[in-house]
Design an enzyme around this catalytic site. Structure first.
Site, mmCIF file in Angstrom:
data_model
loop_
_atom_site.group_PDB
_atom_site.id
_atom_site.type_symbol
_atom_site.label_atom_id
_atom_site.label_comp_id
_atom_site.label_asym_id
_atom_site.label_seq_id
_atom_site.Cartn_x
_atom_site.Cartn_y
_atom_site.Cartn_z
ATOM 1 N N GLY A 108 0.902 -1.073 0.035
ATOM 2 C CA GLY A 108 -0.007 -0.071 0.037
ATOM 3 C C GLY A 108 0.948 1.169 0.068
ATOM 4 N N CYS A 109 0.407 2.212 0.677
ATOM 5 C CA CYS A 109 1.047 3.647 0.585
ATOM 6 C C CYS A 109 2.244 3.432 1.426
ATOM 7 C CB CYS A 109 0.128 4.553 1.261
ATOM 8 S SG CYS A 109 1.056 6.028 1.915
ATOM 9 N N PHE A 110 3.678 3.952 0.556
ATOM 10 C CA PHE A 110 4.833 3.925 1.151
ATOM 11 C C PHE A 110 5.173 4.512 2.470
ATOM 12 C CE2 PHE A 110 6.285 6.342 -2.772
ATOM 13 C CZ PHE A 110 5.787 7.359 -2.339
ATOM 14 N N TRP A 111 4.411 5.592 2.907
ATOM 15 C CA TRP A 111 4.374 6.191 4.093
ATOM 16 C C TRP A 111 3.931 5.323 5.243
ATOM 17 C CZ3 TRP A 111 1.028 10.911 2.711
ATOM 18 C CH2 TRP A 111 1.666 11.931 1.814
ATOM 19 N N CYS A 112 2.922 4.332 5.081
ATOM 20 C CA CYS A 112 2.410 3.799 5.985
ATOM 21 C C CYS A 112 3.517 2.490 6.103
ATOM 22 C CB CYS A 112 1.200 2.995 5.505
ATOM 23 S SG CYS A 112 -0.207 4.254 5.448
#
Length: 181
Positions: free
Chosen positions: A13-17
């Site tokens: 999913g989102c790389f920030w997460c």
């Protein structure tokens, strides 16, 4: 990267997460957000967000295998996101948010195949894992403002609602793996 360090490239999913979930682990020396699965000329956030470049948002984990194994990183990966949803994590949809493991060699591929088979056989998840296993042909670092995003913007609403719960879930389930400050 020291001569004993190894890398793992994961898309959850989102790389920030995913970055927030893994940077707290003991034995992990660096987590870098980036793109894999597409071509260099369109490995940028604006193009990847359109969802037609073939890239996934990924993290490249640099780790010390004497402190944390590739298998353990995979266990954390499978628990840090939903590997049973195709091209979606939470509200983020599209192939750029797919669950994928980008393998660097046949050894990694075999470990990943075994881990997926074990999880599917155990009933750990209510549905089969759809995580793709893809060859790592290239890793393209994301723009600088994406690096360490959750750590630098802890009060940002998306970080509060999406990244922090993943990091906390990992911290709770894998307390023995969390780096002692």
């Amino acid at each position: 990267m020291s001569s004993t360090s190894q890398t793992a490239v994961l898309a959850g999913g989102c790389f920030w997460c995913t970055e927030a979930a893994f940077e707290q682990l003991d034995g992990v020396s660096d987590v870098e957000s980036g793109y894999a699965g597409g071509a260099k000329e369109n490995a940028n956030y604006e193009a990847v967000c359109r969802g037609n470049t073939g890239h996934a948002e990924v993290i490249r984990i640099t780790y010390d295998p004497a402190k944390i194994s590739y298998e353990t990183l995979l266990d954390v990966f499978f628990d840090a996101h939903d590997p049973t949803t195709l091209n979606r994590q939470g509200a983020d949809t599209g192939t750029q948010y797919r669950s994928a493991i980008f393998v660097e060699n046949d050894v990694q591929r075999k470990v990943v195949e075994r881990k997926i088979a074990e999880h599917n056989a155990s009933g750990h998840f209510s549905r089969p894992i759809v995580t793709s296993i893809e060859p790592l042909t290239n890793f393209y670092p994301a723009e600088q403002y994406h690096q360490d995003y959750a750590r630098q913007h802890p009060d940002q609403p998306y970080i509060q609602s999406a990244a922090m719960p993943k990091a906390c879930k990992v911290r709770d389930k894998y307390a023995q793996l969390i780096r002692k400050e």
